[in-house]
Design a protein around this motif. Structure first.
Motif, PDB file in Angstrom:
ATOM      1  N   ILE A  60       0.848  -1.206   0.000  1.00 38.71           N
ATOM      2  CA  ILE A  60       0.000   0.000   0.000  1.00 38.71           C
ATOM      3  C   ILE A  60       0.876   1.245   0.000  1.00 38.71           C
ATOM      4  N   MET A  61       1.954   1.198   0.793  1.00 42.39           N
ATOM      5  CA  MET A  61       2.874   2.327   0.816  1.00 42.39           C
ATOM      6  C   MET A  61       3.505   2.527  -0.561  1.00 42.39           C
ATOM      7  N   ALA A  62       3.859   1.437  -1.234  1.00 44.62           N
ATOM      8  CA  ALA A  62       4.413   1.544  -2.580  1.00 44.62           C
ATOM      9  C   ALA A  62       3.411   2.193  -3.525  1.00 44.62           C
ATOM     10  N   GLY A  63       2.143   1.802  -3.392  1.00 45.31           N
ATOM     11  CA  GLY A  63       1.111   2.415  -4.213  1.00 45.31           C
ATOM     12  C   GLY A  63       0.969   3.893  -3.949  1.00 45.31           C
ATOM     13  N   ASN A  64       1.067   4.271  -2.675  1.00 46.64           N
ATOM     14  CA  ASN A  64       0.968   5.697  -2.336  1.00 46.64           C
ATOM     15  C   ASN A  64       2.129   6.493  -2.938  1.00 46.64           C
ATOM     16  N   MET A  77       2.490  -5.470  -7.096  1.00 44.00           N
ATOM     17  CA  MET A  77       1.048  -5.653  -6.895  1.00 44.00           C
ATOM     18  C   MET A  77       0.646  -7.095  -7.192  1.00 44.00           C
ATOM     19  N   THR A  78       1.298  -7.678  -8.196  1.00 45.01           N
ATOM     20  CA  THR A  78       1.008  -9.081  -8.516  1.00 45.01           C
ATOM     21  C   THR A  78       1.482  -9.993  -7.394  1.00 45.01           C
ATOM     22  N   HIS A  91       1.801  -9.350  -4.280  1.00 45.73           N
ATOM     23  CA  HIS A  91       0.997  -9.193  -3.062  1.00 45.73           C
ATOM     24  C   HIS A  91      -0.500  -9.323  -3.332  1.00 45.73           C
ATOM     25  N   SER A  92      -0.842  -9.900  -4.524  1.00 43.60           N
ATOM     26  CA  SER A  92      -2.243 -10.190  -4.870  1.00 43.60           C
ATOM     27  C   SER A  92      -3.122  -8.943  -4.798  1.00 43.60           C
ATOM     28  N   MET A  93      -2.603  -7.827  -5.329  1.00 45.34           N
ATOM     29  CA  MET A  93      -3.366  -6.584  -5.383  1.00 45.34           C
ATOM     30  C   MET A  93      -3.515  -6.145  -6.845  1.00 45.34           C
ATOM     31  N   LEU A  94      -4.037  -7.060  -7.676  1.00 45.58           N
ATOM     32  CA  LEU A  94      -4.121  -6.812  -9.114  1.00 45.58           C
ATOM     33  C   LEU A  94      -5.087  -5.680  -9.450  1.00 45.58           C
ATOM     34  N   ASP A  95      -6.059  -5.438  -8.595  1.00 47.08           N
ATOM     35  CA  ASP A  95      -7.020  -4.375  -8.884  1.00 47.08           C
ATOM     36  C   ASP A  95      -6.381  -2.984  -8.820  1.00 47.08           C
ATOM     37  N   ALA A  96      -5.164  -2.879  -8.256  1.00 46.22           N
ATOM     38  CA  ALA A  96      -4.480  -1.587  -8.158  1.00 46.22           C
ATOM     39  C   ALA A  96      -3.572  -1.318  -9.359  1.00 46.22           C
ATOM     40  N   ILE A  97      -3.530  -2.261 -10.323  1.00 50.34           N
ATOM     41  CA  ILE A  97      -2.589  -2.117 -11.437  1.00 50.34           C
ATOM     42  C   ILE A  97      -3.087  -1.144 -12.490  1.00 50.34           C
ATOM     43  N   MET A  98      -4.244  -1.386 -13.059  1.00 47.08           N
ATOM     44  CA  MET A  98      -4.696  -0.592 -14.199  1.00 47.08           C
ATOM     45  C   MET A  98      -4.948   0.878 -13.862  1.00 47.08           C
ATOM     46  N   PRO A  99      -5.501   1.224 -12.685  1.00 47.29           N
ATOM     47  CA  PRO A  99      -5.645   2.664 -12.389  1.00 47.29           C
ATOM     48  C   PRO A  99      -4.310   3.410 -12.438  1.00 47.29           C
ATOM     49  N   VAL A 100      -3.242   2.759 -11.943  1.00 48.95           N
ATOM     50  CA  VAL A 100      -1.934   3.411 -11.964  1.00 48.95           C
ATOM     51  C   VAL A 100      -1.380   3.464 -13.387  1.00 48.95           C
ATOM     52  N   VAL A 101      -1.607   2.399 -14.172  1.00 50.81           N
ATOM     53  CA  VAL A 101      -1.156   2.409 -15.570  1.00 50.81           C
ATOM     54  C   VAL A 101      -1.816   3.554 -16.329  1.00 50.81           C
ATOM     55  N   GLN A 102      -3.114   3.753 -16.103  1.00 46.66           N
ATOM     56  CA  GLN A 102      -3.817   4.847 -16.775  1.00 46.66           C
ATOM     57  C   GLN A 102      -3.305   6.208 -16.297  1.00 46.66           C
ATOM     58  N   MET A 103      -3.064   6.354 -14.982  1.00 46.42           N
ATOM     59  CA  MET A 103      -2.506   7.605 -14.460  1.00 46.42           C
ATOM     60  C   MET A 103      -1.129   7.870 -15.062  1.00 46.42           C
ATOM     61  N   TRP A 104      -0.333   6.820 -15.168  1.00 45.52           N
ATOM     62  CA  TRP A 104       1.017   6.965 -15.718  1.00 45.52           C
ATOM     63  C   TRP A 104       0.972   7.438 -17.167  1.00 45.52           C
ATOM     64  N   THR A 105       0.096   6.855 -17.944  1.00 48.31           N
ATOM     65  CA  THR A 105      -0.019   7.242 -19.352  1.00 48.31           C
ATOM     66  C   THR A 105      -0.425   8.706 -19.482  1.00 48.31           C
ATOM     67  N   THR A 151       5.836  -8.321 -18.522  1.00 49.94           N
ATOM     68  CA  THR A 151       4.764  -8.045 -17.566  1.00 49.94           C
ATOM     69  C   THR A 151       3.588  -8.982 -17.792  1.00 49.94           C
ATOM     70  N   VAL A 152       3.212  -9.177 -19.054  1.00 51.04           N
ATOM     71  CA  VAL A 152       2.104 -10.082 -19.383  1.00 51.04           C
ATOM     72  C   VAL A 152       2.436 -11.506 -18.957  1.00 51.04           C
ATOM     73  N   ALA A 153       3.658 -11.950 -19.235  1.00 43.40           N
ATOM     74  CA  ALA A 153       4.057 -13.309 -18.851  1.00 43.40           C
ATOM     75  C   ALA A 153       4.005 -13.485 -17.340  1.00 43.40           C
ATOM     76  N   MET A 154       4.427 -12.484 -16.607  1.00 48.48           N
ATOM     77  CA  MET A 154       4.395 -12.563 -15.149  1.00 48.48           C
ATOM     78  C   MET A 154       2.957 -12.663 -14.643  1.00 48.48           C
ATOM     79  N   LEU A 155       2.057 -11.863 -15.223  1.00 50.92           N
ATOM     80  CA  LEU A 155       0.652 -11.898 -14.803  1.00 50.92           C
ATOM     81  C   LEU A 155       0.027 -13.255 -15.113  1.00 50.92           C
ATOM     82  N   ARG A 156       0.375 -13.812 -16.247  1.00 49.12           N
ATOM     83  CA  ARG A 156      -0.207 -15.095 -16.634  1.00 49.12           C
ATOM     84  C   ARG A 156       0.275 -16.225 -15.734  1.00 49.12           C
ATOM     85  N   ARG A 157       1.499 -16.080 -15.177  1.00 50.31           N
ATOM     86  CA  ARG A 157       1.989 -17.097 -14.237  1.00 50.31           C
ATOM     87  C   ARG A 157       1.327 -16.976 -12.879  1.00 50.31           C
ATOM     88  N   SER A 158       0.658 -15.862 -12.640  1.00 50.61           N
ATOM     89  CA  SER A 158       0.023 -15.643 -11.346  1.00 50.61           C
ATOM     90  C   SER A 158      -1.188 -16.561 -11.192  1.00 50.61           C
TER      91      SER A 158
END
Length: 777
Positions: free
Chosen positions: A672-676, A706-707, A709-723, A744-751
Motif C-alpha cells: 500500500i505504501m508503494a502504491g501511495n 502488486m502481482t 501481493h495479490s493486489m491486481l485491482d491496483a494495477i490498471m488505475p496506476v497504468v492509466q494515471m502513468w499514461t 509483464t504479461v508473462a508474469m501476470l499469466r503465471r500468477s
C-alpha cells in the motif's frame, strides 16, 4: 506577532523524531534461511541486479514495524544541554561581548541555548546578538560583511521572540536593528511597523531609525514619494519634540547632516536638482555645512542625469567652494568618461588625480581604453611612495583580464624605472603566475626575490604558494613553504590549513595519517585555528577516498565521527548542504550507516541550499549510495526516510531512487505504501508530483509488486494515471518497449490470481490503444 510567525514559518524546519529509535526497533537478526537466500547477491543495489528485476522480487524475509505512508523527515532535534541554564547564559554572554563571532556563529550559538537560559540574558545581550546576526560593522570589527537575506531576518525575529518569551523588554537599539534589517531587505512597510511598535511601547526614537528608512528609500527610484513624505514627517516630529536626541535626556533640535545627505541622495538620484538646491539653502539657514560626502552625492546625480560636462562643472564649483576632490569624486568622473568615451577628459582627470596622489581602483582602470603604460606616463606626478600603488593597480587590472604576460611586462617596467616593489606587488605576481599554471616560475621567482633579505614574504604570499603547490600536487614543496612560514614566526591561518587538507585529500589519498595530523595541529597550535566548512569538507573527502581503497580502521572511523561532532559541539560551524553531502559520502564509503543517517538527518533539518551545493546536487549519486547502503544493511525504513526527503532536498528526479524505495516497501511488506508513492508522483494535486521519476522500469516493478501481493485491482488505475501524466509532462515521445510489456504479461499469466486473465486483457487493450508499437506479437 503575526508578522514574526509568518516569517518564521517560512524559515523554520519542523523538528521531528530521530532515527535512533527507529534503529533500535528495526535491528532484528535475519533468520538463517534468509541469510542463505541473500548470500552472494550483488551489493550494488540499484543497478540491473536480480534484486530489482520485475520477475524476481523475493518474498520479504524481514518484518519491521509499519511506517505511516505520510511520514517524512523524522529528524532528531539537538539534544538538550544538561548544564545549568544560568551557567550556559553566563558563558554565552562572556563570549558574545569578547569574541569576534560572525553572524552565522552567533545564530548557531544562540539557537543552541536552552530556553531556560534566555531568562538570564539582558537587553544589551539581545541587541548584540541581533547586531551580530545582521552583520553590522561594529559587530564584525572590520571584517567583510555579507548582504543580509530573508534567512537573516527570520533568525533575528526568532531572537526577538525568544527575548519576549523570557520577559526581556526591548529597548531603542533592539528596534533599530529590526528596522535596519527590514530596510536592508527593502521591506519598508515592515520597517515602519517596527518604528510604530517602538513608539507604542513608549520609547521616543532618535532620528537614526528615520534616517535608516530614508536612506533605504534613496536607493530605490520608485520610492521617491515615500522619501518625501518621510522627510516632511521627520521635520514635523522634530518641531513637535517627538524625536529624541542622541543623548537620552535631550530632544533633537534640527535635522542632522547625515539625514540631509540621505534626502539629498534620493532627490539627486531622481534628477530633481531644484529640490536639491532648496535643501542646500535650508541647510545654510540652519547653519549646517555640507561635507564632501553630500557634495559627492550631488556630483553623482549630475553625472547620471546630465552627463560628464555637468559633472566637471560641479567638480570645479566644489573646488572653488573649498572642497578637495577625493577618490570617490574622481572615480565618479572617470566612470563618466568611460561611458561617454571621452579619452581626453580621462587623461586630464588621471593627471589631476596624480597631483593629489589619488590612484583609481583596478576595476576602473580595467574599463579605461588607455594603454597601461600610457596610464603610468599620465600619472607620472605621483610621489614615489604612491607609484608602486599604481603599478599594483595595473597588475591587478591585468589579472582581471587574465593577461599574465602584461603582468610580467609591468614588473619589468617597474624595475627599469627604479620603483621599489612591495610585498603587495609580489603577492599579485605570485598569484598571477600560479593562476597561469606557472608554478615552477613562481617558485624560482620566490627564491630570487626573497633570498637577498631586502623583502620578507608575508603570510599572504606563503598562503598563495602553499595553495598553488597543493593544487598542482607538489605536496613536498607545499609542506616546505608551510614549515618555512612557521619558522618565520608567522601564524598558519585557516585558509592555509584548508589548502593543505584539500591537497592531501586529492593527491595523497592513501595517507590519512597526514590528514589527521594536520587537522589535529589546528587544535594544538596556540592560538588554535578555527576550522570552517571547507576544512571539514576536505577531511570528509580524504576519508571517503581512502575508504574506497580499503576499509577504515576503528581509530580512523572514530576520528571521522569525532570531527563530525566537533563541527557542532565545539566550533559551531554554520553548515551548508555541500558540507552534509560530503559527510554523508564519507560515512557511506566507510560503510557506517548510523553515522551516514545522522548526517543525512542533520542535513534535512538544516536544509540550507547554497549555490555551490545546488550545483553539487545535480548529480545525487551520494544519496543513491546511501539508500543502497541502508538496503544492504536491511534497514528498509531508513531507506524510505531518505526517499521521503528526496524532493524536499531539491534532488533531481531519478527513477533508480523510486525503484529502491519500492524495493524497501516490498521488503517491509508494505504494498500500500508503494502504491501511495507511485500515485503521489503521478497526481498533480500532490506536493510530490513528479512523473519523471516513474519510467517504464519503475512502472513494471510496481506491477510486479502488486502481482506478488495479490493486489491486481491496483494495477490498471496506476497504468492509466502513468499514461496521462507522462503524456502531459514529457516533451519527448513517450516510449513503452515491447519487451517490458511482454515480460509483464508473462508474469501476470503465471500468477494464480483469478483476475489475472482479465487484467492481462485490459492491459493489452490499453497498450494497443496508446502504445501500438509495444503490443507483443
Amino acid at each position: 506577532m503575526a508578522y514574526c510567525q509568518a516569517i518564521r514559518s517560512t524559515a523554520q524546519i519542523e523538528q521531528r523524531r530521530g532515527l535512533s529509535e527507529l534503529y533500535k526497533r528495526m535491528t532484528k537478526k535475519q533468520p538463517e534461511d534468509a541469510k542463505d537466500t541473500n548470500a552472494g547477491k550483488d551489493k550494488e543495489v540499484g543497478k540491473d541486479t536480480p534484486k530489482l528485476s520485475i520477475s524476481s522480487i523475493p518474498k520479504p524475509k524481514i518484518r519491521v514495524p509499519r511506517i505511516d505512508p505520510n511520514t517524512v523527515a523524522r529528524v532528531q532535534a539537538p539534544k538538550e544541554l544538561t548544564k545549568d541554564p544560568k551557567l550556559l547564559a553566563d558563558e554565552y554572554i562572556a563570549d558574545l561581548h569578547t569574541a569576534n563571532w560572525s553572524g552565522e556563529e552567533t545564530w548557531v550559538r544562540f539557537s543552541r541555548l536552552p530556553r531556560k537560559s534566555h531568562a538570564f540574558l539582558r537587553d544589551i545581550d539581545i541587541n548584540c546578538t541581533l547586531a551580530n546576526i545582521r552583520g553590522t560593522e561594529r559587530a564584525l570589527v572590520r571584517r567583510g560583511r555579507s548582504m543580509p537575506t530573508s534567512t537573516t531576518l527570520s533568525r533575528m525575529l526568532e531572537v526577538f521572540e525568544a527575548a519576549q518569551q523570557a520577559s526581556i523588554v526591548p529597548d531603542r537599539y533592539t528596534y533599530q536593528e529590526l528596522i535596519a534589517i527590514n530596510v536592508d531587505l527593502l521591506n519598508f512597510n515592515y520597517a515602519h511597523d517596527w518604528l510604530e511598535k517602538m513608539v507604542v511601547q513608549g520609547i521616543k526614537p532618535t532620528i537614526r531609525p528615520y534616517r535608516t528608512i530614508l536612506k533605504g528609500y534613496s536607493t530605490v527610484a520608485s520610492e521617491l514619494d515615500s522619501a518625501r513624505r518621510l522627510w516632511h514627517e521627520i521635520k514635523t516630529k522634530i518641531g513637535a519634540g517627538l524625536i529624541a536626541g542622541e543623548k537620552s535626556d535631550e530632544l533633537a533640535k534640527t535635522v542632522d547632516l547625515l539625514t540631509y545627505t540621505s534626502y539629498v541622495a534620493a532627490e539627486s538620484k531622481a534628477g530633481n536638482f531644484a529640490v536639491v538646491v532648496s535643501v542646500l539653502e535650508e541647510m545654510d539657514q540652519a547653519g549646517i555645512k555640507p561635507d564632501i560626502t553630500l557634495r559627492n552625492t550631488i556630483l553623482d546625480g549630475l553625472v547620471r542625469h546630465k552627463g560628464l560636462d555637468a559633472g566637471l562643472q560641479e567638480a570645479e564649483l566644489m573646488e572653488q567652494s573649498g572642497y578637495e576632490l577625493n577618490g570617490y569624486s574622481y572615480t565618479t568622473l572617470l566612470n563618466a568618461t568611460v561611458k561617454e568615451q571621452r579619452g581626453d577628459e580621462a587623461r586630464q582627470l588621471l593627471e589631476a588625480a596624480a597631483a593629489k596622489n589619488i590612484v583609481p581602483p583596478a576595476y576602473l582602470v580595467q574599463k579605461l581604453t588607455l594603454d597601461p603604460f600610457d596610464v603610468l606616463s599620465i600619472m607620472a606626478k605621483l610621489e614615489d611612495s604612491h607609484k608602486v600603488r599604481l603599478y599594483n593597480v595595473l597588475i591587478e587590472s591585468a589579472m582581471r583580464d587574465n593577461d599574465f604576460s602584461l603582468v610580467l611586462q609591468l614588473i619589468d617596467h617597474l624595475k627599469q624605472h627604479n620603483v621599489s616593489a612591495n610585498v603587495v606587488t609580489y603577492t599579485l605576481l605570485f598569484d598571477a603566475l600560479n593562476k597561469a599554471g606557472r608554478l615552477d616560475q613562481a617558485k624560482s621567482m620566490f627564491t630570487k626575490v626573497f633570498s637577498s633579505g631586502e623583502l620578507t614574504p608575508d603570510a599572504h604570499i606563503y598562503s598563495i604558494m602553499i595553495d598553488a603547490c597543493g593544487r598542482h600536487g607538489d605536496v613536498k614543496t607545499m609542506f616546505w613553504f608551510k614549515n618555512e612560514m612557521q619558522r618565520q614566526g608567522l601564524a598558519v591561518s585557516e585558509p592555509v590549513y584548508n589548502s593543505i587538507l584539500s591537497a592531501l585529500s586529492q593527491w595523497r589519498q592513501g595517507n590519512l595519517q597526514a590528514v589527521m595530523a594536520t587537522a589535529s595541529e589546528m587544535e594544538r597550535v596556540k592560538p588554535s585555528v578555527k576550522p570552517t566548512c571547507r576544512t571539514f569538507s576536505a577531511i570528509f573527502a580524504a576519508f571517503a577516498a581512502q575508504a574506497q581503497r580499503r576499509r577504515l580502521g576503528a581509530g580512523e572511523l572514530e576520528f571521522l565521527q569525532t570531527w563530525y561532532t566537533l563541527a557542532t559541539d565545539k566550533y559551531y560551524i554554520a553548515k551548508d548542504s555541500y558540507y552534509y553531502f560530503m559527510a554523508v559520502n564519507a560515512f557511506v564509503c566507510a560503510q557506517s550507516l548510523p553515522d551516514a543517517m545522522t548526517a543525512f538527518s542533520d542535513m534535512v533539518r538544516s536544509h540550507k541550499v547554497s549555490p555551490v551545493s545546488s550545483k553539487f546536487m545535480k548529480n545525487p549519486v551520494r544519496m543513491l549510495d546511501l539508500i543502497k547502503l541502508a538496503i544492504e544493511h536491511q534497514e528498509f525504513g531508513a531507506a524510505l526516510e531518505i526517499w521521503n526527503n528526496w524532493q524536499r532536498l531539491r534532488l533531481p528526479p531519478i527513477a533508480k531512487a523510486v525503484e529502491l524505495a519500492l524495493f524497501a516497501c516490498d521488503q517491509m511488506g508494505q504494498p500500500i505504501m508503494a502504491g501511495n508513492i507511485i500515485r503521489g508522483l503521478l497526481t498533480k494535486d500532490e506536493d510530490v508530483y513528479c512523473p519523471r521519476f516513474v519510467d517504464e522500469s519503475v512502472l513494471a516493478m510496481y506491477i510486479a509488486m502488486m502481482t506478488k501481493h495479490s493486489m491486481l485491482d491496483a494495477i490498471m488505475p496506476v497504468v492509466q494515471m502513468w499514461t496521462t501524466a507522462m503524456t502531459e509532462e514529457c516533451e519527448s515521445e513517450l516510449v513503452l518497449s515491447e519487451s517490458t510489456v511482454a515480460k509483464t504479461v508473462a508474469m501476470l499469466r503465471r500468477s494464480n490470481h483469478p483476475d489475472a486473465s482479465a487484467i492481462v486483457n485490459e492491459l493489452l487493450t490499453h497498450v494497443d490503444a496508446h502504445f501500438p508499437d509495444a503490443t507483443p506479437v
